[in-house]
Scaffold this motif. Structure first.
Motif, PDB file in Angstrom:
ATOM      1  N   SER A  83       0.822  -1.199   0.000  1.00  0.00           N
ATOM      2  CA  SER A  83       0.000   0.000   0.000  1.00  0.00           C
ATOM      3  C   SER A  83       0.862   1.257   0.000  1.00  0.00           C
ATOM      4  O   SER A  83       2.032   1.228   0.418  1.00  0.00           O
ATOM      5  CB  SER A  83      -0.922   0.020   1.220  1.00  0.00           C
ATOM      6  N   LEU A  84       0.268   2.359  -0.444  1.00  0.00           N
ATOM      7  CA  LEU A  84       0.967   3.641  -0.385  1.00  0.00           C
ATOM      8  C   LEU A  84       1.297   3.984   1.067  1.00  0.00           C
ATOM      9  O   LEU A  84       2.395   4.465   1.369  1.00  0.00           O
ATOM     10  CB  LEU A  84       0.099   4.739  -1.006  1.00  0.00           C
ATOM     11  N   LYS A  85       0.366   3.734   1.971  1.00  0.00           N
ATOM     12  CA  LYS A  85       0.590   4.015   3.389  1.00  0.00           C
ATOM     13  C   LYS A  85       1.852   3.316   3.899  1.00  0.00           C
ATOM     14  O   LYS A  85       2.710   3.939   4.530  1.00  0.00           O
ATOM     15  CB  LYS A  85      -0.620   3.568   4.205  1.00  0.00           C
ATOM     16  N   ASP A  86       1.982   2.026   3.620  1.00  0.00           N
ATOM     17  CA  ASP A  86       3.132   1.278   4.126  1.00  0.00           C
ATOM     18  C   ASP A  86       4.434   1.742   3.483  1.00  0.00           C
ATOM     19  O   ASP A  86       5.476   1.810   4.140  1.00  0.00           O
ATOM     20  CB  ASP A  86       2.934  -0.223   3.896  1.00  0.00           C
ATOM     21  N   THR A  87       4.366   2.053   2.198  1.00  0.00           N
ATOM     22  CA  THR A  87       5.556   2.573   1.519  1.00  0.00           C
ATOM     23  C   THR A  87       6.026   3.862   2.174  1.00  0.00           C
ATOM     24  O   THR A  87       7.224   4.042   2.449  1.00  0.00           O
ATOM     25  CB  THR A  87       5.267   2.815   0.027  1.00  0.00           C
ATOM     26  N   LEU A 113      -0.608  12.149   5.279  1.00  0.00           N
ATOM     27  CA  LEU A 113      -1.357  11.684   6.448  1.00  0.00           C
ATOM     28  C   LEU A 113      -0.578  10.665   7.259  1.00  0.00           C
ATOM     29  O   LEU A 113      -0.864  10.461   8.447  1.00  0.00           O
ATOM     30  CB  LEU A 113      -2.689  11.064   6.010  1.00  0.00           C
ATOM     31  N   TYR A 114       0.404  10.007   6.625  1.00  0.00           N
ATOM     32  CA  TYR A 114       1.089   8.884   7.267  1.00  0.00           C
ATOM     33  C   TYR A 114       2.590   9.096   7.441  1.00  0.00           C
ATOM     34  O   TYR A 114       3.256   8.266   8.053  1.00  0.00           O
ATOM     35  CB  TYR A 114       0.844   7.605   6.446  1.00  0.00           C
ATOM     36  N   SER A 115       3.107  10.188   6.927  1.00  0.00           N
ATOM     37  CA  SER A 115       4.552  10.393   6.935  1.00  0.00           C
ATOM     38  C   SER A 115       5.030  11.053   8.219  1.00  0.00           C
ATOM     39  O   SER A 115       4.391  11.966   8.748  1.00  0.00           O
ATOM     40  CB  SER A 115       4.967  11.260   5.740  1.00  0.00           C
TER      41      SER A 115
END
Length: 352
Positions: A83-87, A113-115
């Motif tokens: 996923s983009l989130k995990d990357t 949002l996740y970085s």
């Protein structure tokens, strides 16, 4: 400023400070050779790029920092289904800043949002390209002294032209501007950008003829018709080569006109224009490197932060097939208003 996703995120004061930093670097680049010593940039380019990718790499190297990343999505774990989130969570563990280009509209917003580190949008599909806008504003200010009060022609693909969308967003900060929106009807400015201009009382007129308005322009911003954005190849064939700037057309233009282009060009500017003193598109590319140096100098020194928890989505509220929410279904169903219209907060598409 924590991230640069959309030029609308920047205040006039922040832009003025960035420009002053860019100008200082242009005047004395040797003074900044160790300004980012020990800092690391992750450049994640999920679609082809020459200028933006090289410009960001060179910018960080000239500041004394380091760069890692990829220019081919097949070399990343997203090709395996990550996923983009995990990357982003993984990459932000290694880097001090993330520079990201993707074909998915809203992907940079999603990444932010996740970085744990600042995210820079280096182009998200046909949506936005804020660092190109930094190059554009730096060029205009450096060569004209000011952006206020200019008549600006935006010519070509205004529908998919993310550089145009970002430039219009940025120009809201300035006063007394007139916009001539020059395009075929099939490639006219999208509705969310029209709503933005109306909301901010930005003077504009839509025309289909370049020759009719070129005598009135202080800046002519040419764009290519982008084959990669078209779903229908016949639509591309109908519109390619529709505007071609040549020396003959420039006979009617002002002597101090700035001819700009985000590049790459295909056939929309004849090579016989390159030697005209008014053609500044190659200078524009160089100014873009200095502007990105100023941006990296700011963001790479931001402290690491754990992002706040984000709602887990189940299905997208947006129906734009190019929106990042169409593939990353865990993203929250974020909505914002542009004027009176509710829009997807990732790609700005009006919601039905």
């Amino acid at each position: 400023m924590r991230h640069l996703i959309d030029f609308g995120d920047i205040t006039r004061q922040e832009w003025d400070e960035l420009y002053q930093q860019s100008s200082a670097i242009i005047d004395d680049p040797d003074a900044f050779v160790d300004a980012c010593h020990g800092k690391v940039s992750a450049n994640l380019f999920f679609e082809p790029s020459t200028r933006t990718n090289f410009s960001f790499q060179t910018a960080m190297l000239r500041l004394g920092g380091s760069v890692f990343g990829f220019a081919d999505p097949n070399s990343s774990s997203m090709a395996k289904g990550e996923s983009l989130k995990d990357t982003i969570k993984m990459v932000s563990a290694y880097a001090d800043v993330i520079v990201m280009r993707t074909p998915w509209e809203g992907a940079a917003r999603a990444a932010s949002l996740y970085s744990n580190v600042p995210v820079i949008n280096a182009g998200d599909g046909g949506h936005m390209h804020p660092t190109q806008t930094m190059a554009d504003l730096t060029t205009i200010t450096r060569l004209r002294g000011s952006v206020d009060g200019l008549s600006i022609g935006l010519c070509g693909d205004l529908k998919y032209g993310r550089t145009v969308h970002s430039l219009i967003k940025a120009m809201e900060m300035f006063s007394g501007l007139k916009f001539y929106l020059i395009s075929p009807r099939e490639l006219a400015l999208p509705e969310y950008m029209r709503a933005f201009m109306k909301e901010h009382n930005m003077w504009n007129v839509e025309v289909t003829s370049l020759e009719a308005v070129i005598p009135q322009l202080d800046v002519l911003y040419m764009t290519r018709v982008q084959r990669e954005r078209f779903v229908d190849p016949l639509e591309y064939e109908r519109n390619k080569g529709i505007y071609i700037l040549n020396r003959r057309k420039l006979d009617q233009a002002r002597k101090d006109l700035l001819i700009m282009h985000p590049l790459p060009r295909v056939d929309e500017i004849d090579v016989d224009v390159d030697d005209d003193d008014r053609a500044v598109y190659f200078d524009q590319a160089r100014y873009g490197m200095f502007a990105r140096m100023a941006l990296l100098l700011d963001l790479a020194h931001q402290p690491r932060e754990n992002p706040p928890p984000v709602e887990i989505g189940t299905e997208p509220v947006c129906h734009n097939p190019n929106c990042i929410t169409q593939t990353e279904h865990y993203l929250p169903p974020l909505v914002k208003k542009i004027g009176d219209t509710e829009c997807c907060a990732f790609c700005d598409t009006p919601l039905e």
